[in-house]
Write an enzyme that holds these catalytic residues in place. Sequence first.
Site, PDB file in Angstrom:
ATOM      1  N   TYR A  25       2.312   4.841  12.009  1.00  0.00           N
ATOM      2  CA  TYR A  25       2.415   3.422  12.376  1.00  0.00           C
ATOM      3  C   TYR A  25       3.290   2.602  11.415  1.00  0.00           C
ATOM      4  O   TYR A  25       3.389   1.402  11.570  1.00  0.00           O
ATOM      5  CB  TYR A  25       1.009   2.798  12.486  1.00  0.00           C
TER       6      TYR A  25
ATOM      7  N   ARG B 184       0.861  -1.185   0.000  1.00  0.00           N
ATOM      8  CA  ARG B 184       0.000   0.000   0.000  1.00  0.00           C
ATOM      9  C   ARG B 184       0.892   1.228   0.000  1.00  0.00           C
ATOM     10  O   ARG B 184       1.560   1.498   0.990  1.00  0.00           O
ATOM     11  CB  ARG B 184      -0.910  -0.020   1.227  1.00  0.00           C
TER      12      ARG B 184
ATOM     13  N   HIS C  62      -4.178   4.706   4.313  1.00  0.00           N
ATOM     14  CA  HIS C  62      -5.432   3.983   4.092  1.00  0.00           C
ATOM     15  C   HIS C  62      -6.390   4.824   3.261  1.00  0.00           C
ATOM     16  O   HIS C  62      -7.021   4.338   2.321  1.00  0.00           O
ATOM     17  CB  HIS C  62      -6.078   3.638   5.441  1.00  0.00           C
TER      18      HIS C  62
END
Lengths: 358, 327
Positions: free
Chosen positions: A276, A263, A267
Site C-alpha cells: 500500500y 514509519r 506496521h
Amino acid sequence: MATTAADARAAVGDAPAGDLAAKVGLTDQQLLDMYALIALTRAVDERMWILNRAGKVPFVISGQGHEGAQVGLAFELRKGHDWMVPFYRSVASVLTFGMTAREIMLAQFARSIDPSSGGRQMPGHYGAARHNILSTSSPVATQVLHAVGIALAAKIRGIDQVVMTSLGEGASNQGDFHEGLNFAGIHRLPVVTVVENNGYAISVPARLQTAVEDVADRAGGYAMPGVVVDGADVLACYRAGREAIRRARAGEGPTLIEAKVTRLTGHSSDDQQTKYRSAEELASGKDRDPLPRFRSQLRDAGVLDDEHESTIAAEIKAAVDDATDWAEAQPEPDPATAERHVYAGDPPDPSAGQPGAG
Amino acid sequence: MPVRTYIEAIRETLREEMRRDASVIVLGEDVGKKGGVFLATDGLYDEFGEGRVIDTPLTESLIIGASIGVSVNGLRPVPEIQFADFIFPAFNQIVSEAARMRYRSNGTFSCPMTIRAPFGGGVHGALYHSQSVEAFFTHVPGLKVVVPSTPYDARGLLRSSIRDDDPVLFFEHKKLYRSVRGEVPDSDYSVPLGRANITRPGTQVTIVAYGLMAHYALEAAELVEADGISAEVIDVRTLRPLDTETLLDSVKKTGKAVIVYEDNRFGGYGAEIAALLAEEAFDYLDGPVTRVAGPEVPGVPYSHGLEDWFMVDPDRIAEAVRRLAAY
C-alpha cells in the site's frame, strides 16, 4: 498557539557550529546522550527484526523513524518522578525514561523476568513500575485516559509530576483521545499528549483518517496549545517537549504535540507495507530518518566527531549483543505461574467460583 | 441499632471511607453539588470539596479510564456510572484495561477502584434505565462483582470493596434504594467479598438470588410455606468470586435449586450457577436445576403492563418452587 515545523527548525537549525548546545540550552554531552539514545534505539529495533526474521521471536512492532521525536520530546522528563504512558512504538521513549536494552529484549523473548509483563504480553507492550512507565495494552488511545487520571491524581496529591503519553495519529480518532483531552483541558492537568503522526494507521493513509491536515488543530477544541513539530528534527522536538513539560509542571495545563514522523518499517512484522505504499514514497521516507539527520547536525556543529561516533557505535553494538544474549538466556515463564496476578494475593491465585479471592 | 435505607447506608459508608482514607475520591456525572441523581453522594461535595468529589463530563469511558490512572498513582477512586445501562462506553476500559492491569503487568500495577452503578428494573425506567448488566462483567477474570440487597450488606460490602485492591463493580438495585430499610450498626464492620448469605433456612428447595430478587425470593419462600414447602434462600451477594461452598452445601441438602435473576434468561449469570450445580452436585439433585429469569426481549419495556410482564415477581418464583418441589 500552533507553531509550524518550519518555525521550530528555524529556531535551532541555523545555529553556528560549536554553539548548538548553548542555543538549545543543553550541553554537548547532553546532545551526545540524545544521539546515543536514538542510535541505541535504532540498533535495538533492528535487532528485534533480525530476531523475528531468524525465527527467534514471533512478533515485532517497533518505532523506526519515530526515535528522534521520542527522545527529544521525553528528554526533559524527570526520571523516577514523572510518568510515561507509552504505546507500542515507544521504544525510544521508554529507553529515554529509564528502561534498558536488556529490559526491552526480555520482552522480545517473553522471558519470566520481563519487567513489562513477565512474558504475558506481545512485545512492544511496555511497562515498568519502577520507572513510572504504565503498562500498555493493544486497544489504541485507551492510555490517554490513564495518563489524564495519573495527572489528576498528581494534582489532587499536590505532587509536581508531569505525565507524557504517546499515540499514533490513527488512535487520535478514537473517542478516548477526545474524552481525555477534554477532561485535561477542563482541569488544566499536567499531561503532555504526543501524537506521533507517521501518516498511516497500518495501511490507511492520513487523508482517510482525519479531515484536518494537522491533528494538533484538535487542541483548539480543548483549550490547550496544539504544537506541530518536525519529528525528524530532534532538537525541535526537544524544545517542544521542554516547553510543554514546563507548562505542565508550572500548573499552566496540558499540551498536545503532533510530531510528524515517518514509519520506516511495516506496521509490524506481520505487515507488508509495499502493498500500500509506493517505492517512491518509501524512498522519500528514508530522507526523513531522524538518525542520519541528527548525526549530520551534530557533526556539522562539531559536537560529534569520528572518535565519538565510533566509540558510541561500539558501545551500542556491545549493549545490543549483551542484551540479546543475556535476555535469550533467561528462563521462560513457568506455566505453573500463569494463574498468578489475576487478583491481589499471590499465591494462592483465585479463579472464579472460589470464595475468598484476594 | 440505627435503621437505615439502602441508599442511606451507601451514602454514609462513602462519607466514612472518605473521612478514614484521604486517598478515596468520588467522580462521576452529577455527583458533586447535586449529590448524584439518586443522592448517593449527597453532602460529600460540601464536606470534601471539588478536589475529591468531581463532577465529570458525560464521558463514561473517561470516568473509568481516568479512574484507572488515578488508582495507579496512589488514590482509591470510587467512580459512579449514573445508570448501569450507560456503562457500555466504558466497557473497553473496564474489561481491556482495569481487569487486566494486574495480570498483564505481572503483578506490578493494579487498579483498586470501586465502580458504583445503579441497575435493575421495576422503576419505570424502560429500556435504558432498567438493565441488569452483571453478566457482562462476571465473565471477566480480574473483576469482582458485588450486588448487595440489604442496607447492612450495602454498607459492609461497600466498605470491603473500597478497601479491596482490585477493581470491583458494585451494582446497587435502584428499586431497593428507598424501599428497603434495615438495621445498620454504626460500627466499622465489613462484609467480606465472596461470601453468600443464607437469609432463610429450609430443607426442600434452595432458592438462589441476588439484588431485588433476593427479596422476592424470601417472599416466595413465605408463599410456598403455606403449601408446606420448606425453601432455603441464599442471597449470593458477591457474584464474582462466587461462594460455591455455601451454594453446594445447600443444594446437597435440599436436592433442588431454583435460580432467580432479573436479567434475560439466556446466558445470564444464573446459568453459571446452574452449570456449577450440574457439575458438582449432580449426585445430590432430585429434580432439574430451574431458572426463573427475565424474558428474551432486549430491554425492560416502559408501560406498566409491559414492565410487569417483564419483571420476575414472587408469584413466579413461588410457582417454580412448587413445580420443582412436586417433581
